[in-house]
Design a protein around this motif. Structure first.
Motif, PDB file in Angstrom:
ATOM      1  N   SER A 111       2.781  -5.470  -2.199  1.00  0.00           N
ATOM      2  CA  SER A 111       1.875  -4.672  -3.204  1.00  0.00           C
ATOM      3  C   SER A 111       1.619  -3.357  -2.717  1.00  0.00           C
ATOM      4  CB  SER A 111       0.601  -5.361  -3.727  1.00  0.00           C
ATOM      5  OG  SER A 111      -0.253  -4.759  -4.433  1.00  0.00           O
ATOM      6  N   GLU A 112       1.083  -3.153  -1.322  1.00  0.00           N
ATOM      7  CA  GLU A 112       0.899  -2.164  -0.762  1.00  0.00           C
ATOM      8  C   GLU A 112       1.856  -0.996  -0.689  1.00  0.00           C
ATOM      9  OE1 GLU A 112      -2.819   0.036   0.817  1.00  0.00           O
ATOM     10  OE2 GLU A 112      -2.161  -1.501  -0.862  1.00  0.00           O
ATOM     11  N   HIS A 117       3.184   1.189  -3.541  1.00  0.00           N
ATOM     12  CA  HIS A 117       2.223   2.214  -4.021  1.00  0.00           C
ATOM     13  C   HIS A 117       2.216   3.233  -2.786  1.00  0.00           C
ATOM     14  CE1 HIS A 117       1.233   0.284  -7.537  1.00  0.00           C
ATOM     15  NE2 HIS A 117       0.541  -0.822  -7.108  1.00  0.00           N
ATOM     16  N   ASP A 118       2.542   2.845  -1.722  1.00  0.00           N
ATOM     17  CA  ASP A 118       2.510   3.734  -0.618  1.00  0.00           C
ATOM     18  C   ASP A 118       3.551   4.317   0.117  1.00  0.00           C
ATOM     19  OD1 ASP A 118       1.833   4.926   1.789  1.00  0.00           O
ATOM     20  OD2 ASP A 118       0.140   3.819   2.297  1.00  0.00           O
ATOM     21  N   GLY A 152      -1.886   7.068 -10.759  1.00  0.00           N
ATOM     22  CA  GLY A 152      -1.383   5.730 -10.064  1.00  0.00           C
ATOM     23  C   GLY A 152      -2.140   4.500 -10.208  1.00  0.00           C
ATOM     24  N   TYR A 153      -1.680   3.499 -10.307  1.00  0.00           N
ATOM     25  CA  TYR A 153      -2.374   2.314 -10.428  1.00  0.00           C
ATOM     26  C   TYR A 153      -3.653   1.977  -9.826  1.00  0.00           C
ATOM     27  CZ  TYR A 153      -3.239  -2.674 -11.414  1.00  0.00           C
ATOM     28  OH  TYR A 153      -3.636  -3.649 -11.832  1.00  0.00           O
ATOM     29  N   ALA A 154      -3.732   2.222  -8.441  1.00  0.00           N
ATOM     30  CA  ALA A 154      -4.724   1.816  -7.661  1.00  0.00           C
ATOM     31  C   ALA A 154      -6.177   2.484  -7.910  1.00  0.00           C
ATOM     32  CB  ALA A 154      -4.431   2.132  -6.412  1.00  0.00           C
ATOM     33  N   GLY A 179       6.280   5.665 -11.774  1.00  0.00           N
ATOM     34  CA  GLY A 179       4.958   5.381 -11.515  1.00  0.00           C
ATOM     35  C   GLY A 179       4.551   4.136 -12.373  1.00  0.00           C
ATOM     36  N   ARG A 199       5.897   0.769 -11.571  1.00  0.00           N
ATOM     37  CA  ARG A 199       5.268   0.236 -10.213  1.00  0.00           C
ATOM     38  C   ARG A 199       4.008  -0.460 -10.423  1.00  0.00           C
ATOM     39  NH1 ARG A 199       8.141   1.370  -5.440  1.00  0.00           N
ATOM     40  NH2 ARG A 199       9.842   2.824  -5.949  1.00  0.00           N
ATOM     41  N   ALA A 200       3.323   0.149 -11.252  1.00  0.00           N
ATOM     42  CA  ALA A 200       1.965  -0.287 -11.461  1.00  0.00           C
ATOM     43  C   ALA A 200       2.057  -1.665 -12.355  1.00  0.00           C
ATOM     44  CB  ALA A 200       1.058   0.791 -12.442  1.00  0.00           C
ATOM     45  N   SER A 241       3.421  -4.171  -9.734  1.00  0.00           N
ATOM     46  CA  SER A 241       2.131  -4.447  -8.665  1.00  0.00           C
ATOM     47  C   SER A 241       1.446  -5.710  -9.394  1.00  0.00           C
ATOM     48  CB  SER A 241       1.417  -3.355  -8.514  1.00  0.00           C
ATOM     49  OG  SER A 241       0.225  -3.660  -7.598  1.00  0.00           O
TER      50      SER A 241
END
Lengths: 231, 231, 231, 231
Positions: free
Chosen positions: A148-149, A152-153, B57-59, B141, B144-145, B148
DNA sequence: GGATAACCGAGACGGTACGTCTTGTCTTAGG
DNA sequence: CCTAAGACAAGACGTACCGTCTCGGTTATCC
């Protein structure tokens, strides 16, 4: 207002490289001055992170909780790792490459994939093993967290690719090359694509839970990949 | 004090339904005139969520931000969706199957994959298109969100599989079946595994960024999958 | 967006005044249109409000809770009362003046304070009774709630003074006047000030809890007020 | 952006102490110099609270607004005070006993009530002053706010009684005792009851707005209390 | 006796504030 | 100078209510 992000790649420090700042005292007494990073704290943090991510999941994992569990100040974490993902990443290393070498995604030793001379049998064996691991909650949770990390990274993804994925792929390609040389695989295929063809579908199915992960599926995958879709 | 998690699964309409359900996507079955849910608010929320996830972004996506952007009270979100991921999921539906049908992962219409009679050419065309989409930040984007969230939420994963993945796979299998019947694919292969074999590696590479996503890679993938690894 | 405050004094509605909005039609037929207010709902609201304020206190009393407890829509409350305090106030009326007249602060009947001819004994009796009431949680809670609202709402304070305090004070003054005429009190004292002198300290001590509320204190108060502080 | 006031302020209490204690007012018990509470934040909070309660009133006073106005995180308030009332209470202390001693309810100095030898004149003077203060919106608002909180919070009431009311009452009793010793007051009266007799009615009238607060009323009150109601 | 209008229950809505939690920075003491 | 501890500013969390605004569904006069 969360000031500067101050990005750093997954840090290493610790004695092995003397990377840090700590030469300081200089009055070398013969014993190496090394860094002053506390190895005990580092281990405690990594181990707390690994445990916690398995207990509460990645989303609910907090730096505060890691620090508390590790009996460590928060700053000690922020000082050495740039992000939660980086901590997690380091926390996974002992699991996957540990003191006794790489261990994930289906091989038994720090070394190569099994080679009995029968590529189909060997691949099935390896994929079945991978299936078992991915089905093991002990690995599933943390691995999903790391993935998951990575999702996003990009920077972490690069580190992951470099440190874990590429070595693993090399092992796979080594086994495939052997098969190729033995005439079991076509001479003109690209080994990268070949490895992707075998492991990619498995990974996708695991991540997205788009179907059950079984030994039968592993076998089928190997068979189909080897023989292709054409008649 | 955020007490119990209060999980609930399934149902339809009415407040606090399951994750991906709130919309109903207009498939009005002549159902009861229930609920006085504001369609305007629903659209505003979905569109705000979609925009924001692309921006930050999702986070860093927060329910508060969605509500603010949508000009809506937070409660209106919590009333109808159980989680951030569920909102996002619904937000993606208009993109992927929208008012004019499914649209993602490589087909142009609500309908079938292209069929020129040449399965290799058709698959390459489709995969190249998918590659283009996955490389488009506009899709990368948000996707991915969503991925995740799916990673961590098995329930959402099930909804995703059911609502998006399965229909898509049916389209793929339909094209493959046609090829099979035309004698271009072996008669005994499992179409599920076949579809996985072609799309799985692409997906893995995209998610983990384990390599560049290019047309060349798409072509190679198709070629290797069709012909297999054996000589 | 908290529109207009739309202030109204404690409302009455119901036939007697036709206070509400209902005049509307204008085609006055001679017969009063009256309101169609549901007396059952009104009673349910008042009683729910009174019960709830005793259970959870004024600060935690919510209109929603009153409506829910009364089995009534929120709008039915907002339609007829301008504020929480106003509801509470009406809720207290049945207690204090009820179907059988005023009842608070120390007299037994809709009518006058006791008059045995001995003003000191009579006042002590009345104050002791008041002390008992103020010590009774059944009255203490709601009364504090009402007082709190009065503290902040001058308009409500005016209504309170008019509807409850003044009538009560008249009763007190009536008794004092009788004593004055009987020569037990000085002829030149102001009866308002006199009543304040006797009941004011009691009220203060109750509200601020600045000391215990006992019969002894009541007696002492009466004695000191009657005889003054001078030698 | 409270930059660098790296002062070492005198330490205070510890987190989540009792309601009205945060200030400590220097009653250092010789305890350890614990806690690194920010004195700057404390002052900013108190001052913001005091200003705001005057601007918007108690009912509309929110912790969020206090925090925002003070440039402080909400948690910093919740860390040190258990309730809105407690903050307000501490906010009032600097006003009432301030850096230069108590100041409310009618005396000019940290010290005693005026003593010219004429108890009636002195009391009238003090009560007139109190009347003026209670009529001053600058005091009326916040004081009502505090009183309202005291009404509902027995613990806060106890603190109030202990910290503000009792000292004040001592001053009153001191003056009354002097008068008693000078033969201006009866030797057998209870000074507590006497003080209540004088100030209680004033307080009641102010709180409930049961009548106008004027100098004339103050004078009348003193006169009646001194001479009693009897002929 | 059908129209019509206000009332009613219900509850969704845009909002504000709650009290808690976490983040990442900064400060203090101790070794 | 690292460390454990933890206060701090910031701000999101998910909940509770606010007061307003529809919805249908009764009544209950009026024509």
């Amino acid at each position: 207002m969360t000031k500067a992000p101050r990005k750093r790649a997954a840090p290493r420090a610790t004695p092995r490289s003397g990377s840090g700042t700590g030469s300081g005292t200089g009055t070398s007494t013969g014993t190496s001055p090394r860094t002053r990073r506390s190895e005990a704290s580092r281990q405690a943090i990594l181990s707390a992170a690994f445990d916690l991510v398995g207990e509460v999941g990645y989303a609910k994992l907090s730096i505060e909780a890691i620090a508390a569990r590790a009996g460590v100040g928060k700053q000690t974490i922020y000082r050495w790792w740039p992000s939660k993902g980086a901590v997690l990443f380091d926390a996974f290393l002992p699991v996957t490459e540990g003191p006794d070498g790489p261990r994930t995604e289906g091989d038994a030793a720090p070394g190569a994939l099994p080679d009995t001379g029968d590529i189909e049998a060997d691949l099935k064996r390896v994929l079945r093993k991978t299936v078992d691991e991915l089905n093991d909650p002990r690995y599933d949770g943390p691995m999903r967290a790391l993935t998951s990390e990575i999702l996003h990274d990009p920077e972490l993804a690069a580190t992951y690719t470099e440190r874990l994925d590429r070595p693993m792929k090399e092992l796979k390609k080594t086994r495939l090359r052997a098969a190729q040389e033995a005439g079991q695989l076509a001479a003109d295929i690209d080994l990268d694509a070949a490895a992707d063809l075998v492991w990619g579908p498995l990974l996708s199915r695991w991540l997205l839970r788009s179907g059950p992960l079984t030994h039968a599926y592993a076998d089928q995958l190997v068979h189909t990949a080897l023989n292709g879709l054409r008649p």
